[in-house]
Design an enzyme around this catalytic site. Structure first.
Site, PDB file in Angstrom:
ATOM      1  N   GLU A 202      -6.531  -2.975  -2.240  1.00  0.00           N
ATOM      2  CA  GLU A 202      -6.311  -1.577  -2.608  1.00  0.00           C
ATOM      3  C   GLU A 202      -7.017  -1.249  -3.925  1.00  0.00           C
ATOM      4  O   GLU A 202      -7.635  -0.188  -4.069  1.00  0.00           O
ATOM      5  CB  GLU A 202      -4.809  -1.288  -2.741  1.00  0.00           C
TER       6      GLU A 202
ATOM      7  N   CYS B 264       0.839  -1.206   0.000  1.00  0.00           N
ATOM      8  CA  CYS B 264       0.000   0.000   0.000  1.00  0.00           C
ATOM      9  C   CYS B 264       0.871   1.252   0.000  1.00  0.00           C
ATOM     10  O   CYS B 264       0.595   2.221  -0.725  1.00  0.00           O
ATOM     11  CB  CYS B 264      -0.932  -0.008   1.193  1.00  0.00           C
TER      12      CYS B 264
END
Length: 605
Positions: A278, A205
């Site tokens: 994500e 991330c």
């Protein structure tokens, strides 16, 4: 005909070839020369090979391996719209509200990882990263105040956000799906493992946001003083954030040193899961505006027809088919004059190799001379399709003559069709190519078909490649070998030999589909032979980095635009009132470095 440098091991395995004991593609390299004047030809290395590079750390290897997922995030409608500066404020407000939940879970995860770490330096590093997340939350607070938001009243937490935050905090608490000792933290060493697992779920991330920030920052539009999201872009493209992402990755590498192969597999799964979550997060962001991606978003199967055209050699494959066919011929050719009476008379293997080497060298030299002769003296400022077509007529004559020389040489004589089919079954395709085509042809609701237009001498080779991938729906337009029984005579049924042949085949296919449905055409190619088709299609996509393609195109006024920046520009124009329609003969071609970009643009995640 396109002869190029032959790379080693273009076929996955070779144990079952009829009449072939072994094929050493490495031994063939010194004798083959570029069959398309690709003196600077470079092929993208397979991601799986990079994964085993000993010098790269764990985090870097995972990032490279899952490069496809990062591209899918980059090409989401939300990111494209944000980069264009025309993302509606309501969408950005919703995103900020969700990202606050993200950041709070990040801060908590760093805190839990710090508790699990047993090294003072590691604890200090994790503590610093947590403080940086808290600073990032302050940035969000300033954005919230700037727009007068009340997050508690206006936005609840979305399901996509919950899925990631629950996943991250469960990992940081030692509750990892499939882990045998999940939840048991009896020793400091076991706790350290949990710290490594936690960073495995966080580092993708961090790296993804750094990647997005850096990509957007490089766009001209992002540096405009009026860009409403410049603070967001500046933050994630900053040296400070890039350093934080690197620090997280370095800690992951350090904490993983003592782990077993099985435990490293756990981290890889967590890394991949985090990347997928994500993408889901960005995809789930509500948009209050029309977007140009994915291309098929506005596609209506009942009245629209999507037609995808693709080159084959080095667009789909990692090695040129002419080199494969020549190598099969060389390896299966007799090693001495003692041929049985029932065998087709063939050139000796050593003579065949020498002949092929001579043909390759001759082709390269004459091709370069031909390219030089058709170039305009000065670069044209205005796109000149007519002039380009006339120039490529000269190249077409050269290609026809080169094919005639190959046929007359007899190098393709005596190849067994079963050897060709087995070579096709094992031919390596570009990463993501097969998956893209499957998503297109297997979707019955898409009303789409795929046509492969290729200079390949043997359509049977192409059909075998796609048949082995369960892609029998692909329409193949290529040259064909002539056979006596199951053995090639050395002659070729010539159908697609040149740029002019390709564009004529392109026109013929469109005419055959002359119905009342609105057509959207996409052409994907990599070489000069694809230029006319690329330009005539509504969307022309260039794969790879052919210097001759770019040189000739540029001289005739063609613009080559990286796909991502082109989409951001088109999204900005679309929001400002211009049409979103794609139209051929614009003189603009879009460049990509991988099939993942094609997939993300056309189909989405």
């Amino acid at each position: 005909m396109r002869m190029r440098w032959l790379l080693p091991n273009p076929i996955k395995t070779l144990p079952n070839f009829n009449n072939i004991r072994s094929i050493s593609f490495q031994s063939f390299v010194p004798h083959s020369l570029s069959f398309s004047s690709r003196s600077s030809f470079r092929i993208r290395i397979q991601m799986a090979a990079i994964h085993h590079h000993s010098e790269a750390g764990l985090a870097k290897r995972f990032w490279i391996k899952f490069n496809r997922e990062s591209i899918f995030a980059l090409f989401t409608p939300f990111v494209i719209s944000l980069a264009s500066g025309n993302l509606k404020t309501d969408s950005f407000r919703h995103y900020i509200a969700q990202d606050v939940h993200f950041l709070r879970s990040f801060a908590k995860a760093y805190e839990l990882a710090e508790e699990c770490a047993d090294d003072d330096d590691d604890k200090l590093g994790l503590s610093q990263l947590r403080k940086e997340v808290l600073e990032e939350l302050k940035l969000h607070d300033s954005l919230v105040k700037e727009w007068g938001l009340d997050l508690a009243k206006e936005h609840g937490i979305s399901s996509a956000t919950v899925k990631y935050t629950d996943f991250l905090l469960a990992t940081a608490s030692g509750k990892i799906e499939g882990l045998k000792s999940s939840g048991k933290l009896a020793t400091p060493f076991e706790k350290t493992k949990i710290a490594a697992y936690t960073l495995g779920a966080m580092s993708p991330c961090m790296r993804l946001y750094a990647y997005l920030g850096e990509k957007i920052k490089k766009l001209p539009v992002s540096n405009e003083s009026t860009h409403p999201y410049s603070k967001w872009i500046d933050n994630y493209s900053s040296d400070g954030f890039q350093a934080s992402a690197l620090q997280t990755e370095d800690l992951l590498d350090k904490l993983s040193i003592s782990l077993t192969g099985e435990e490293l597999d756990v981290i890889e799964k967590l890394y991949y899961q985090a990347m997928k979550l994500e993408i889901d997060f960005f995809t789930a962001q509500p948009l209050f505006q029309p977007t140009i991606v994915p291309l098929t978003k506005g596609h209506h199967p009942e009245k629209d027809h999507l037609m995808i055209f693709s080159d084959f050699d080095l667009t789909c494959t990692v090695v040129d088919s002419s080199a494969i066919l020549a190598e099969i011929a060389i390896v299966t050719a007799p090693k001495s004059d003692n041929q049985s009476e029932d065998q087709t008379a063939r050139m000796l293997s050593s003579d065949l190799r020498n002949t092929w080497g001579f043909l390759s060298k001759q082709y390269t030299e004459e091709y370069e001379q031909c390219i030089e002769s058709i170039m305009p003296a000065d670069r044209l400022e205005v796109f000149d399709y007519k002039g380009l077509s006339k120039a490529l007529e000269q190249l077409s004559k050269f290609e026809n003559s080169a094919n005639n020389r190959v046929v007359e040489s007899g190098v393709l004589k005596g190849i067994n069709i079963e050897d060709i089919k087995r070579a096709g079954e094992r031919l390596i395709l570009q990463d993501g190519c097969t998956d893209f085509f499957k998503k297109v042809v297997k979707n019955e609701n898409l009303n789409a078909n795929v046509h492969v237009l290729s200079y390949c001498w043997c359509g049977d080779l192409i059909r075998s490649v796609f048949s082995s991938a369960d892609l029998n729906e692909m329409d193949i337009h290529a040259n064909e070998f002539c056979y006596e029984g199951s053995v090639s005579t050395g002659d070729i049924v010539k159908k697609v030999e040149s740029p002019i042949d390709k564009v004529q085949a392109f026109h013929n296919i469109l005419k055959s589909r002359n119905n009342d449905k609105k057509k959207l055409t996409i052409y994907i190619g990599d070489s000069v032979g694809d230029l006319l088709c690329l330009l005539e299609a509504d969307v022309g996509i260039v794969v790879g980095s052919s210097s001759s393609l770019r040189t000739i195109g540029t001289q005739f006024g063609v613009s080559f635009v990286p796909l991502f920046s082109g989409l951001v520009k088109k999204q900005k124009e679309y929001n400002e009132g211009s049409s979103s329609h794609w139209k051929g003969l614009s003189g603009i071609l879009y460049t990509v470095s991988s099939w993942a970009e094609v997939h993300a643009f056309v189909l989405g995640c």
